[in-house]
Design an enzyme around this catalytic site. Structure first.
Site, PDB file in Angstrom:
ATOM      1  N   GLY A 141       0.786  -1.237   0.000  1.00  9.36           N
ATOM      2  CA  GLY A 141       0.000   0.000   0.000  1.00  9.36           C
ATOM      3  C   GLY A 141       0.809   1.273   0.000  1.00  9.36           C
ATOM      4  O   GLY A 141       0.292   2.341   0.300  1.00  9.36           O
ATOM      5  N   GLY A 193       2.270   2.363  -2.756  1.00  8.78           N
ATOM      6  CA  GLY A 193       2.205   2.930  -4.104  1.00  8.78           C
ATOM      7  C   GLY A 193       3.181   2.349  -5.101  1.00  8.78           C
ATOM      8  O   GLY A 193       3.461   2.965  -6.118  1.00  8.78           O
ATOM      9  N   SER A 226      17.984  -7.115  16.791  1.00  7.17           N
ATOM     10  CA  SER A 226      17.774  -5.731  17.198  1.00  7.17           C
ATOM     11  C   SER A 226      16.949  -5.575  18.474  1.00  7.17           C
ATOM     12  O   SER A 226      16.772  -4.466  18.951  1.00  7.17           O
ATOM     13  CB  SER A 226      17.143  -4.942  16.054  1.00  7.17           C
ATOM     14  OG  SER A 226      15.850  -5.410  15.828  1.00  7.17           O
ATOM     15  N   LYS A 229      11.325   1.815  11.344  1.00  3.36           N
ATOM     16  CA  LYS A 229      11.100   1.692  12.790  1.00  3.36           C
ATOM     17  C   LYS A 229      10.734   3.037  13.405  1.00  3.36           C
ATOM     18  O   LYS A 229       9.819   3.137  14.228  1.00  3.36           O
ATOM     19  CB  LYS A 229      12.369   1.144  13.450  1.00  3.36           C
ATOM     20  CG  LYS A 229      12.644  -0.324  13.128  1.00  3.36           C
ATOM     21  CD  LYS A 229      13.961  -0.759  13.721  1.00  3.36           C
ATOM     22  CE  LYS A 229      14.191  -2.244  13.486  1.00  3.36           C
ATOM     23  NZ  LYS A 229      15.508  -2.671  13.950  1.00  3.36           N
TER      24      LYS A 229
HETATM   25  P1  ADP Z   1       1.491  -1.402  -3.423  1.00  4.17           P
HETATM   26  O1  ADP Z   1       1.655  -1.821  -4.837  1.00  4.17           O
HETATM   27  O2  ADP Z   1       2.720  -0.757  -2.870  1.00  4.17           O
HETATM   28  O3  ADP Z   1       0.984  -2.456  -2.515  1.00  4.17           O
HETATM   29  P2  ADP Z   1      -0.516   0.328  -4.503  1.00  4.17           P
HETATM   30  O4  ADP Z   1       0.290   0.889  -5.603  1.00  4.17           O
HETATM   31  O5  ADP Z   1      -1.529  -0.679  -4.859  1.00  4.17           O
HETATM   32  O6  ADP Z   1       0.416  -0.254  -3.385  1.00  4.17           O
HETATM   33  O7  ADP Z   1      -1.179   1.542  -3.728  1.00  4.17           O
HETATM   34  C1  ADP Z   1      -2.383   1.458  -3.026  1.00  4.17           C
HETATM   35  C2  ADP Z   1      -3.177   2.740  -3.185  1.00  4.17           C
HETATM   36  O8  ADP Z   1      -2.544   3.818  -2.525  1.00  4.17           O
HETATM   37  C3  ADP Z   1      -3.303   3.181  -4.627  1.00  4.17           C
HETATM   38  O9  ADP Z   1      -4.617   3.592  -4.828  1.00  4.17           O
HETATM   39  C4  ADP Z   1      -2.364   4.350  -4.753  1.00  4.17           C
HETATM   40  O10 ADP Z   1      -2.821   5.251  -5.709  1.00  4.17           O
HETATM   41  C5  ADP Z   1      -2.372   4.917  -3.375  1.00  4.17           C
HETATM   42  N1  ADP Z   1      -1.094   5.556  -3.052  1.00  4.17           N
HETATM   43  C6  ADP Z   1      -0.044   4.977  -2.449  1.00  4.17           C
HETATM   44  N2  ADP Z   1       0.978   5.850  -2.314  1.00  4.17           N
HETATM   45  C7  ADP Z   1       0.559   7.013  -2.838  1.00  4.17           C
HETATM   46  C8  ADP Z   1       1.155   8.305  -2.982  1.00  4.17           C
HETATM   47  N3  ADP Z   1       2.396   8.562  -2.546  1.00  4.17           N
HETATM   48  N4  ADP Z   1       0.443   9.262  -3.558  1.00  4.17           N
HETATM   49  C9  ADP Z   1      -0.810   9.001  -3.989  1.00  4.17           C
HETATM   50  N5  ADP Z   1      -1.449   7.829  -3.877  1.00  4.17           N
HETATM   51  C10 ADP Z   1      -0.778   6.837  -3.294  1.00  4.17           C
END
Ligand code: ADP
Length: 851
Positions: free
Chosen positions: A377, A379, A742, A785
């Site tokens: 989550g 991005g 750690s 952390k």
């Molecule tokens: P991951 O692949 O790292 O598990 P995702 O790319 O599926 O995560 O991201 C989950 C959601 O969070 C998406 O809808 C994404 O657009 C949003 N998101 C995550 N980081 C950001 C960011 N820095 N700016 C805008 N939206 C973000």
């Protein structure tokens, strides 16, 4: 017929009643057997019989409705064909039935039905005999003329077909070699005729009659072919196959619809060949495809391989051999897209831009594969999507989590039933261009199994030196993957196979701070959710304090996925309210009711979906925008899931807070200790790994050796801490396996608190490896952390001195909220962990962050 003359069929024959088609002497037919009577015949006669005689049965065309084929034997057609059962195949799916392959021998006539049950047996008389033809009632000349005429038509028909097809050539030879008397039956079963027509031919016992009846059928077929050739001159060659490729095929239904169907199929093959020739596939692929299409043309459609080959060829045509999108790479635009789509992630964006800049200058893809590593989550996937957007390329995500079969990557060989291409080739087919961005999601979750190592297959895909000739097992020809841009994502590098890791450039994507999350929520997540739920900012308002409330009390994560879900839940609840309000407004008598502050309170309180339906009629139209405050949060999301439990848990000696790193981001971890009477044993619980157990032993040893210095005693006041004392150390969240060095400093602090009876400060968290001499060694994952501690509302963080450099990566506003203690030895840790220091001769070194 030559064969029938040699065979004297038995005078008693079991009778098989067929519904679908009419079997004529000299042809072969596959028929499905599922009526009880016929099943009995197959079982007791064909499956049990051992002599050749027992495989001869009488096939009677039974034209009545098969569904009414009940217990009573229907009126039997008097004339049938004696047949040799060549093959019996049984199946239980979809219901028990047999498939029978029978070859017609000669006509017979039922003289008398001997038995009806369990299957009919009749006394029969053989009708087709050679003597009958030679000693026929008609003069030989007349018959000779008829048969000559028939022969000419037959030759004319066969010669209209494509002689290069072996089956046609064989048929042509047969016309000369077979006795003329056999030809009407054989040709009738080859050309297109209805069941009714076939039945008439079967009933035509006299040869002369048979010839007379078949000639019009032949003429009709010839005319049909001529017409076909005229209308489709360009496809003439292929049209000749219409009849020829299926000499023994069962023709069951009305001829018109079948005609159309067949022509359609046939058109398809021609189209397919055209497509193959005009497609831009590689030379090698073209060669293979042309060979396959040649085979396809000769193959009867009923063969299972026909469908397989056709699917294969269709895939080959669909693959984007030479089709690509044009890259529009402009670094300034790329920067804008990345900035617009994502808040924060500066390091990642910087590296991605560098990567794209090099691509722009060098125009070649031979570089490392980018691998984004970070908690869920944050991005990673969405950055991959943005990269595709900036390049103007197609995007395709390939989820690799749990893939344990290398055929998933490389496809199955075509010899297997249900074989299909691997995910890479499938992906290319889906996007339809050969230069997409492929996101290999979760490469750290590839698994090994007996079906081979998918990671090894991925190596070939990712290696720029090899992937220009990637050979999928299904395709069996090389496909050039060198234009594909691969990006990988993972939660941790620990489980990525080293050889694969070696080909990738790892870019760490750490979790977000609370402030970053708030910004992300307001800039990206909330607008997206509003749009998805059909809401506008005029209808719903989520203030920043509410977002902070959701982040701290309803989620505990490094990324923003749970936050996004919670926002979704809020939008859903509000959508119900808004929709209901609109409904109410439509009713004038209710429209004016309820304005002002009270109403808002009412709305937010009632925003819970369940209560909405209960009180639907009582609800007042909401005042826009609906403000989401803490009351509303509680109604929609339920009571807070995470309370600030930290201080509560530290209200007795023997508890300290450590900081742990997990693939899902940083986490705070409580360490609890208790002592009891015993024999000096140490019990450790909470699924600890070996390294962690060793840390616990080290901590005890160090405390025992320093007990006097710190005035630490056991329950009976002795400085020997383990004298008559057992110690139990527990790391809650016992279901999660924990390991790593750690936690050393945390265990020491926790035990020091236990033996001194003093409380550890409730806002302190710590991390660091210890040595037996009491030094504190550096550890990894400091940023994650620290963010976890910040999330949990802790204020002072003790980290190893040599980790000072890692603090630079942490955002300024986070650093400003925290006090960092850089500890080089355990004395310093203890001094910082307890209010007022720990030892008498303590060297106090509280460092405020200078960064
Ligand atoms: P991951 O692949 O790292 O598990 P995702 O790319 O599926 O995560 O991201 C989950 C959601 O969070 C998406 O809808 C994404 O657009 C949003 N998101 C995550 N980081 C950001 C960011 N820095 N700016 C805008 N939206 C973000």
């Amino acid at each position: 017929m030559a064969a029938s003359s040699a065979i004297q069929i038995p005078t008693r024959l079991p009778l098989l009643l067929t519904h679908e088609s009419v079997l004529l002497p000299g042809s072969t037919m596959r028929t499905s057997v599922d009526s009880p009577r016929n099943m009995q015949l197959v079982r007791s006669r064909l499956l049990k019989g051992t002599s050749l005689r027992s495989t001869i049965i009488g096939v009677i065309p039974n034209t009545s409705d098969p569904t009414s084929d009940c217990d009573d034997l229907p009126n039997l057609h008097r004339i049938g064909t004696a047949a040799l059962a060549v093959q019996v195949v049984g199946s239980n799916w979809p219901k028990p039935h047999y498939t029978l392959l029978v070859t017609g021998l000669c006509r017979f006539q039922i003289l008398q039905l001997l038995k009806e049950k369990p299957y009919p047996i009749a006394e029969v008389q053989q009708l087709d005999r050679l003597e009958q033809f030679t000693n026929g009632h008609k003069s030989e000349e007349e018959l000779g003329e008829l048969s000559e005429q028939f022969y000419k038509y037959a030759v004319q028909l066969v010669e209209m077909l494509d002689m290069s097809v072996p089956a046609v050539a064989k048929l042509r030879r047969l016309l000369d070699n077979l006795p003329r008397e056999a030809l009407p039956d054989i040709l009738t079963s080859i050309i297109r005729t209805t069941n009714q027509e076939k039945l008439q031919i079967l009933d035509a016992v006299r040869l002369e009659e048979r010839f007379k009846m078949t000639i019009p059928l032949l003429v009709r077929q010839i005319e049909g072919l001529k017409l076909l050739q005229k209308t489709r001159k360009s496809k003439q060659d292929d049209d000749k196959r219409v009849v020829a490729i299926r000499p023994n095929r069962r023709i069951s239904h009305g001829s018109i619809t079948e005609d159309e169907e067949e022509e359609e199929d046939h058109d398809d093959v021609v189209m397919l060949e055209k497509k193959i020739r005009t497609s831009s596939m590689s030379e090698q692929a073209l060669k293979v495809c042309l060979k396959e299409i040649k085979r396809l043309k000769k193959m009867p459609q009923s063969m299972p391989e026909y469908a397989l080959t056709r699917n294969y060829l269709e895939l080959m045509v669909e693959l984007p051999w030479n089709k690509s999108t044009k890259d529009r790479l402009e670094i300034r635009a790329a920067r804008i897209v990345l900035d617009n789509d994502h808040y924060a992630m500066e390091k990642l964006k910087k590296r991605v831009l560098e990567y794209l800049a090099v691509r722009q200058l060098k125009n070649n893809l031979k570089g490392p594969i980018l691998c984004f590593v970070g908690p869920p989550g944050v991005g990673k996937t969405s950055v991959g999507r943005s990269i595709a957007k900036t390049l103007g390329r197609e995007f395709h995500r390939i989820a690799l989590g749990g893939v344990c079969d290398q055929s998933d990557i490389r496809g199955h060989r075509r010899t297997y039933v249900g074989s299909m291409p691997g995910r890479i080739i499938n992906g290319l087919k889906t996007v339809g261009v050969n230069n997409p961005v492929f996101l290999l999601d979760e490469v750290d979750k590839l698994a090994k199994s007996l079906q081979g190592d998918p990671a090894a297959a991925l190596l070939e895909v990712l290696d720029p030196e090899q992937n220009h000739s990637f050979t999928d097992h299904y395709l069996n020809v090389a496909f050039d993957l060198s234009q594909v841009l691969f990006i990988a994502t993972a939660n941790t590098t620990a489980t990525i196979p080293p050889a694969l890791l070696d080909r990738m450039e790892v870019i760490q994507v750490p979790g977000y701070t609370q402030e970053e999350k708030i910004e992300i929520a307001h800039r990206h997540l909330i607008p997206k959710q509003l749009e998805q739920h059909g809401l506008t900012p005029q209808q719903i308002q989520i203030p920043q304090v509410t977002t902070l409330g959701i982040i701290t009390r309803y989620t505990r994560e490094a990324g923003v996925r749970a936050l996004d879900r919670k926002l979704g839940a809020i939008c859903r609840a509000v959508a119900v309210k808004v929709a209901e309000g609109q409904h109410k407004e439509a009713k004038p008598d209710r429209a004016e009711v309820g304005e002002g502050e009270d109403c808002k309170e009412h709305v937010t309180e009632d925003a819970k979906p369940e209560s909405i339906s209960d009180t639907a009629d009582l609800a007042l139209p909401p005042e826009m925008p609906i403000l989401i405050d803490f009351h509303a949060l509680k109604d929609i999301l339920g009571p807070p899931m995470y309370d600030m439990e930290v201080s509560e848990r530290l209200n007795q000696p023997g508890v300290a807070i450590g900081l742990a790193w997990t693939p899902l981001g940083g986490e705070i971890m409580f360490v609890e200790a208790s002592r009891m009477d015993g024999e000096g044993q140490l019990t450790l619980t909470g699924q600890l790994g070996d390294v962690m157990k060793e840390s616990a032993h080290l901590a005890i040893s160090w405390l025992r050796s320093n007990a006097k210095r710190y005035q630490l005693t056991n329950a009976s006041g002795s400085f020997d801490l383990l004298d008559n004392t057992d110690i139990h150390l527990h790391f809650p969240a016992g279901a999660v396996t924990k390991d790593g060095p750690s936690a050393g400093v945390t265990i020491v602090t926790c035990l020091a608190s236990l033996f001194s009876g003093r409380l550890v400060c409730s806002d302190v968290a710590m991390t660091g490896e210890i040595t037996l001499r009491g030094l504190v060694l550096p550890v990894g994952g400091i940023k994650d952390k620290v963010l976890a501690a910040h999330r949990a509302g802790l204020k002072r963080i003790i980290i190893p001195q040599r980790n000072e450099k890692d603090l630079e990566e942490i955002a300024v506003h986070v650093r400003q909220d925290l006090t960092f203690v850089l500890a080089g030895c355990l004395d310093e840790v203890l001094n910082a962990a307890f209010d007022g220091g720990f030892a008498v001769k303590a060297r106090l070194e509280h460092l405020n962050s200078k960064l």
